[in-house]
Design an enzyme around this catalytic site. Structure first.
Site, PDB file in Angstrom:
ATOM      1  N   GLU A 115       0.853  -1.170   0.000  1.00 49.49           N
ATOM      2  CA  GLU A 115       0.000   0.000   0.000  1.00 49.49           C
ATOM      3  C   GLU A 115       0.901   1.235   0.000  1.00 49.49           C
ATOM      4  OE1 GLU A 115      -4.332   0.113   1.856  1.00 49.49           O
ATOM      5  OE2 GLU A 115      -2.805   0.713   3.298  1.00 49.49           O
ATOM      6  N   ASP A 170      -6.621 -10.572   6.074  1.00 51.69           N
ATOM      7  CA  ASP A 170      -7.669 -10.618   7.096  1.00 51.69           C
ATOM      8  C   ASP A 170      -8.375  -9.287   7.308  1.00 51.69           C
ATOM      9  OD1 ASP A 170      -5.426  -9.263   8.344  1.00 51.69           O
ATOM     10  OD2 ASP A 170      -6.509  -9.514  10.225  1.00 51.69           O
ATOM     11  N   ARG A 187      -9.085 -15.025   6.474  1.00 50.77           N
ATOM     12  CA  ARG A 187      -7.831 -15.449   5.842  1.00 50.77           C
ATOM     13  C   ARG A 187      -8.013 -16.733   5.035  1.00 50.77           C
ATOM     14  NH1 ARG A 187      -3.723 -12.355   8.162  1.00 50.77           N
ATOM     15  NH2 ARG A 187      -3.958 -11.932  10.368  1.00 50.77           N
TER      16      ARG A 187
END
Ligand code: 5GP
Ligand code: MG
Length: 172
Positions: free
Chosen positions: A97, A153, A159
């Site tokens: 990110e 998650d 997950r």
């Protein structure tokens, strides 16, 4: 939840990345794969089985504390039970990110004597980048939404989903 990347598309991306890594490092003496826990464990498990050469695997857990009050600096502490000196390392990440986590880990490994540190990420949100890092191997670029599944998650849930899905309000 809405599926963003199907199990099949994930498999294609993982196969492509494994093949490329196998080619790129076929003459490298020592290759150390370091998945970043927890999110990357599912991806890494599939990825290493697409790499057809010897690999060593060590895990790191990156805990980042963002000091929002002052500089927005991130602190990363890691423990690796093997010597990284003169080894070629591939950091395996679920998603990039801002890039801050990977920039930190790369710097730590290089200052510990690693020969070279490359980055392999299954997913990339390039529009969220805050620091310039070279992501050498990218599986799939995705838009700026919060995704779960295939290791990723939300509060430790989801997950185990086989597809990568966009988290919706009802699933929070
Ligand atoms: P950054 O690149 O900002 O330092 O951090 C990337 C990390 O943020 C990833 O390893 C992952 O833990 C988390 N992250 C970023 N985007 C998402 C997302 O859409 N879903 C989930 N589950 N985690 C994300
Ligand atoms: Mg992570």
């Amino acid at each position: 939840m809405k599926v963003l990347v199907t199990e099949e598309k994930i498999r294609e991306a993982v196969e492509r990345l494994g093949k490329k890594i196998s080619e790129d490092f076929k003459d490298e003496e020592h290759l150390l794969i370091i998945p970043i826990l927890k999110g990357a464990f599912v991806f890494a498990a599939d990825l290493i089985r697409e790499i057809n050469r010897d690999v060593e695997v060590e895990f790191v857990r990156s805990s980042s504390y963002v000091n929002t009050e002052s500089s927005g600096k991130v602190k990363t502490s890691i423990y690796i039970s093997t010597d990284v000196k003169n080894k070629t390392i591939i950091l395996v990440e679920d998603i990039v990110e801002t890039g801050i986590t990977l920039e930190n880990l790369t710097n730590i490994l290089l200052s510990s004597g690693a020969k070279d540190v490359r980055i392999c990420a299954l997913l990339d949100k390039p529009m969220k980048r805050k620091v310039e890092i070279d992501v050498d191997y990218i599986g799939i670029e995705i838009p700026d939404s919060f995704v779960v599944g295939y290791g990723l998650d939300y509060n430790n849930k989801y997950r185990n989903l086989k597809d990568i899905c966009i988290l919706d309000e009802e699933s929070k």
